[in-house]
Design a protein around this motif. Structure first.
Motif, PDB file in Angstrom:
ATOM      1  N   VAL A  85      -1.693  -5.071   0.841  1.00  0.00           N
ATOM      2  CA  VAL A  85      -3.144  -5.057   0.621  1.00  0.00           C
ATOM      3  C   VAL A  85      -3.622  -6.486   0.355  1.00  0.00           C
ATOM      4  O   VAL A  85      -2.838  -7.363  -0.032  1.00  0.00           O
ATOM      5  N   ARG A  93      -7.560   4.184  -6.877  1.00  0.00           N
ATOM      6  CA  ARG A  93      -8.169   4.365  -5.557  1.00  0.00           C
ATOM      7  C   ARG A  93      -9.689   4.511  -5.672  1.00  0.00           C
ATOM      8  O   ARG A  93     -10.186   5.177  -6.582  1.00  0.00           O
ATOM      9  N   CYS A 135       1.806  -1.246   4.236  1.00  0.00           N
ATOM     10  CA  CYS A 135       1.205  -2.555   4.560  1.00  0.00           C
ATOM     11  C   CYS A 135       0.889  -3.302   3.257  1.00  0.00           C
ATOM     12  O   CYS A 135       0.748  -2.687   2.206  1.00  0.00           O
ATOM     13  N   SER A 137      -4.408   6.549   1.169  1.00  0.00           N
ATOM     14  CA  SER A 137      -3.265   6.399   0.258  1.00  0.00           C
ATOM     15  C   SER A 137      -3.158   7.614  -0.667  1.00  0.00           C
ATOM     16  O   SER A 137      -4.141   8.011  -1.286  1.00  0.00           O
ATOM     17  N   GLN A 175      -8.161  -4.132  -0.495  1.00  0.00           N
ATOM     18  CA  GLN A 175      -8.384  -3.444   0.773  1.00  0.00           C
ATOM     19  C   GLN A 175      -7.087  -3.481   1.578  1.00  0.00           C
ATOM     20  O   GLN A 175      -6.448  -4.536   1.670  1.00  0.00           O
ATOM     21  N   CYS A 176      -6.726  -2.334   2.136  1.00  0.00           N
ATOM     22  CA  CYS A 176      -5.553  -2.320   3.005  1.00  0.00           C
ATOM     23  C   CYS A 176      -6.019  -2.497   4.451  1.00  0.00           C
ATOM     24  O   CYS A 176      -6.875  -1.749   4.924  1.00  0.00           O
ATOM     25  N   LEU A 179      -2.370   2.099  -6.434  1.00  0.00           N
ATOM     26  CA  LEU A 179      -1.372   1.025  -6.271  1.00  0.00           C
ATOM     27  C   LEU A 179      -0.337   1.139  -7.396  1.00  0.00           C
ATOM     28  O   LEU A 179      -0.657   1.583  -8.507  1.00  0.00           O
ATOM     29  N   SER A 210      -7.494   1.943   3.148  1.00  0.00           N
ATOM     30  CA  SER A 210      -7.474   2.384   1.742  1.00  0.00           C
ATOM     31  C   SER A 210      -8.052   1.256   0.907  1.00  0.00           C
ATOM     32  O   SER A 210      -7.799   0.079   1.181  1.00  0.00           O
ATOM     33  N   SER A 211      -8.820   1.624  -0.115  1.00  0.00           N
ATOM     34  CA  SER A 211      -9.354   0.585  -1.001  1.00  0.00           C
ATOM     35  C   SER A 211      -9.111   0.980  -2.451  1.00  0.00           C
ATOM     36  O   SER A 211      -9.060   2.173  -2.797  1.00  0.00           O
ATOM     37  N   HIS A 266       0.325   4.081   1.100  1.00  0.00           N
ATOM     38  CA  HIS A 266       0.145   4.978   2.241  1.00  0.00           C
ATOM     39  C   HIS A 266       1.287   4.831   3.247  1.00  0.00           C
ATOM     40  O   HIS A 266       2.035   5.764   3.489  1.00  0.00           O
ATOM     41  N   CYS A 268      -9.403   8.656   0.656  1.00  0.00           N
ATOM     42  CA  CYS A 268      -8.527   7.479   0.753  1.00  0.00           C
ATOM     43  C   CYS A 268      -7.201   7.888   1.401  1.00  0.00           C
ATOM     44  O   CYS A 268      -6.571   8.857   0.962  1.00  0.00           O
ATOM     45  N   CYS A 288       0.846  -1.199   0.000  1.00  0.00           N
ATOM     46  CA  CYS A 288       0.000   0.000   0.000  1.00  0.00           C
ATOM     47  C   CYS A 288       0.883   1.251   0.000  1.00  0.00           C
ATOM     48  O   CYS A 288       1.787   1.377   0.833  1.00  0.00           O
TER      49      CYS A 288
END
Ligand code: FES
Length: 196
Positions: A126, A150, A124, A158, A136-137, A162, A142-143, A121, A156, A119
């Protein structure tokens, strides 16, 4: 008496000038000597610690999977990225260095999209939720759509979509294989900046 005082004043001034010249010469010698001795020392440290600056880069195309491992319906599937890793003074063979999601973008055609699973952001991994059909993170929610864009960018966490990676389909011993130019990117920035 008067003439003696008149001659001593310029003599004192000359002595002062000589003292100042001597002081500046000494100071210059100390500074130049310091620079000359410090630079080889710094260069020596760079050479000594150079392996630390060459840690774990996984740049270049890497084989990720054979094409027939990807679902025909375009659902993303995750794969580990395995390569040799150089860490300080050691070399680790066949180590996992990251994860990517691959998906077919056209059914029945060798056309594949790759996304780094990290992710943007805060770094992590996803998940892809097949029921909701989006990424989904788990860290701050964040999705992302299956193509990595996004969902609701205005709220979001992020700062960017991605990270897409370059893909090549290569024919190896009669099988189509998916090769990805694997890179990691800086977290927390709107721009996609590859890690050094
Ligand atoms: S790390 Fe993914 S939303 Fe924060």
């Amino acid at each position: 008496m008067v003439s003696s005082d008149r001659t001593s004043a310029p003599r004192d001034a000359r002595a002062g000038d000589e003292d100042r010249r001597s002081f500046f010469s000494t100071a210059t010698a100390v500074i130049v000597g310091g620079i000359v001795s410090v630079f080889p020392f710094a260069a020596g440290l760079l050479v000594l610690f150079d392996p630390l600056r060459r840690q774990g880069s996984a740049g270049g195309f890497l084989r990720i999977a054979s094409l027939d491992e990807l679902p025909a319906d375009g659902v993303p599937r995750s794969f580990p990225v395995i390569t040799d890793r150089v860490d300080a003074w050691n070399k680790f063979v066949n180590e996992p260095v990251g994860m990517v999601f691959l998906r077919r973008t056209k059914e029945g055609v060798a056309q594949v999209e790759a996304l780094n699973a990290v992710c943007p952001h805060a770094g992590c991994f996803v998940d892809f939720l097949s029921k909701e059909s989006h990424f989904q993170c788990p860290c701050h929610d964040s999705s992302f759509e299956p193509n990595g864009t996004r969902i609701h960018p205005e709220r979001c966490p992020s700062p960017r979509d991605l990270d897409a990676l370059a893909v090549e389909i290569r024919m190896v011993e009669g099988r189509e294989e998916v090769w990805v130019e694997f890179k990691n990117f800086r977290a927390g920035t709107p721009e996609k900046i590859a890690d050094a």
